[in-house]
Each structure stands twice: as C-alpha cells, then as structure tokens.
Design an enzyme around this catalytic site. Sequence first.
Site, PDB file in Angstrom:
ATOM      1  CB  CYS A 119      -1.280   0.078   1.344  1.00 26.47           C
ATOM      2  SG  CYS A 119       0.247   0.012   2.461  1.00 26.47           S
ATOM      3  CB  SER A 157      -3.253  -9.774   3.582  1.00 24.16           C
ATOM      4  OG  SER A 157      -2.663  -8.905   2.291  1.00 24.16           O
TER       5      SER A 157
END
Length: 454
Positions: free
Chosen positions: A50, A192
């Site tokens: 990210c 996840s």
Amino acid sequence: MSLLVVGLSHRTAPVSVLERAALPEGARPKLLQDAVATEPATEAAVLATCNRIELYADVDKFHAGVAELSTLLAQHSSAGLDELTPHLYVHYEDRAVHHLLSVACGLDSMVVGEGQILGQIKDALALGQEQHTAGRMINDLFQQALRVGKRAHSETGIDRAGQSLVTFGLSQLAPATGPLAGRSALVVGAGSMSSLAATTLARAGVRELAIANRTVERAQRLAAALAEQNPGLTARALTIADVPDAVSRADLVVSCTGSTGLVLTADDLAAAVERRTGDGPLAVLDLAMPRDVDAAAHRIEGLHFADIESLAAASADAPMAADVDQVRAIVSEEVAAFGAAQRAARITPTVVALRAMAADVVAGELSRLDGRLPDLDDKQRAEITQTVRRVVDKLLHAPTVRVKQLAGEPGGAGYADALRELFDLDPQAVAAVSRADTRPPTRVAQNRIEAGHE
C-alpha cells in the site's frame, strides 16, 4: 549480472503519485514477464504494497536496466514516466541488497518495525517463482530477506517499535472511537490487509462485524472463521453494493480493497453520518492504495477520518525504538554475508570445472598405464588408481579451498579469472557447470541458453 532495484515509496512520493503508480494485483504477472523480456534483465520480482512499488531485477547493464525498469513501472501504472521519475529511487548491487533487507526488517516501513511486510515479500517471491522470473539471484536474495526479517524480530525488540499499519491506523482514531469492545464495525475488502483488520477488530472485542467484498463467498469464509474463533461476535458477509447502507450502522469502517476507483464517496459518507443512530462520531480508516475513500471525507462534520496520507504524517513524528540501531547492525552484517556468499558462489563453477579436468587427466593417464602394464592384477591396479587420485586431490585441495575464501572478499571475482587462465580451463566447460545449477533458470535465461547467447 548484478542486482538492481527501481521503485518509489511513501518516503519519496506523495500519496497522489503512489495512487497513480499503484499496480492492480492482476497486472503484476505481466510486469514480471515484460521485465525479463527486456535485454538487460534475466530475472525479476515485484514488491507492491500500500505504500511502495519496487521492481527488482538481475541485470547486465546498469544504465539500460534503470531506463527499462523505470519505463515498465510507468507503462503498467496510471502515471507517466515524467511524473514518476522525480520520485524514483535506484539501488544497485550491495545497496540493493541492503535496501531489501532493511525493508524486510521494517526499517523502511511507514510504521517502523511492522511485521506484515514479511508476508508481502514472501508473496512477491512466490509470484516470481510462479511466473518463472525468479532465478538463482532473486531466490537467494528474497529467501535471505525473509530470514533476516525473522532474525530481526526474534533477536531484537523491534516489535516494541513496530505495529501493523492496521493497529497504527486504529490508534490514530482511538480518541474518536474510544474502546472498541462492544462497538459495531464494517470492513470493506477481504484481502490480506482487510483480513488483518477484521481479525484485529474481532480480538479487540467488537460486538458486530460486517465484511463486504466483491467476491461475497470470500467474505463469508472470513466472517464464519472469525465468528468461530471469537464467541460473542456476530459476523456477517455483505456485497460491495451493501456498503453505503452498512456504513450508517457502523461505529468504525476500515476499507482496503484492490479497487481502482472510490468505494465510498464524500456524499455516501455525509448521508451515512446523517442516518446514523449510534452514539458518538463515525470513524473511517482507509488503508487502500489507490484510496477507497474520497479524501474530502476529512471535511465532513461528525466524521473522523484517517488514510495513508494522514498516517504517513503521523508516523513521521512517532519515536523510533532504541532497538532500531541493533536491527541496522544486523542488516549490515547480513549484507556483507550475502555479498560474500554470492561472490564465492560465482567461483564454484570454475572450481568444479578444474576438478573435472583433473579427473579427466587422471582417467587418461590410468588408461595409458593399463596399456603399458597389462599384467597388473586388480589389487595393484586399484592401489595405483587410489594413489594417483589421492595425490591430485591433495594438490588441488588447498588452492581450491583458499580460492573460495578469497573469492568471498570484495574484488574476489579476479581469482576465478586467474584459475581459468593458469589451468587453461575451457570457458564452455565452466559455463556448462553454471547451467547445471540445481535450480532451473528463468524462462528467459533458458531461452537465451538454448539460443547460444549464454
């Protein structure tokens, strides 16, 4: 060949650029295949999280490698090369190894010491293996990174400094949410990071937990598992279409999907705040890259909002643990060990080829001896054979052991050249040993071998 990494992260690029550079999960295999199809590279791996996008490659030309990898990152993202270039960093050889080991230990993370990066490195290696773009160099490097990351967490207190990005984000919203026990939460996504968020919330004691995902079956599996593990938790699965309505019934929303567009607009959130019947403000945490939630959410009254950008600003002020220095020392030690091992490994084919040549010489001389002394019995012949082989082994033992030790030192590659020159070794014989490595070459390397380019 030499290791090269080209990438950008929260340390070098604003969130607006990271958003545009973000790689959809489905684009990563094509990026890897395109990377090894370029002339400078034979192996490649991509690490995309990210807050970072990095392309690793084993290249034979530095400048061409930088140009190709930079261009590929731009081609596979929504950002142009001109937009990416000011924010790209480049690491080469030992500096590239140092960078990945630091990343694996959490030293380069937004939240220093966080451990989730190890799972992402493991996934990057698995994808490279699946796509046959991870050869000897990438396999060795990423396996080493996983070992070093685990060592850092087991031998130091870096965990005291490190939290997961989920935990850090929730801590930033804690003044608004208060204790999570007994509250209602919505998690958007079932990957996840979203799964970690849902698990964290369940352990924190939320009373109700809704999980929304485009593939509702995945959300159902996660909800069922959490409900089974946490008695008293009511967990249910929703579709993405249910999200705007579900927001109004939640005290906390955590979103982290792989969507390339907004999941929650400012209008969605403003309407949800108006419809809310719960006590206290609505809290929203956006951990997606590119973002799931409209940045204008910061301006909505009655809403507390945190996203990657605000977390990056907050983490810059977070104190670093004293254990960080110890982890840095571990990284430096492991970089030196990795470099020595790689240099030593490069001389192994030369040593093997030398021993093979010596064995051929012994075999030829013994064959001639059989012709000259045909009356030798089996016992005598065996004794002579053993003696000759023992003499050759003893003569070669010290120089081959020593040359492996010397090859592990900086500049040690020259010792392999010296061996080949002194013993007049056939370069093709050395190359054949290299190709006989127990790990298969990448597809592009195999194609080049078969085409006679290696």
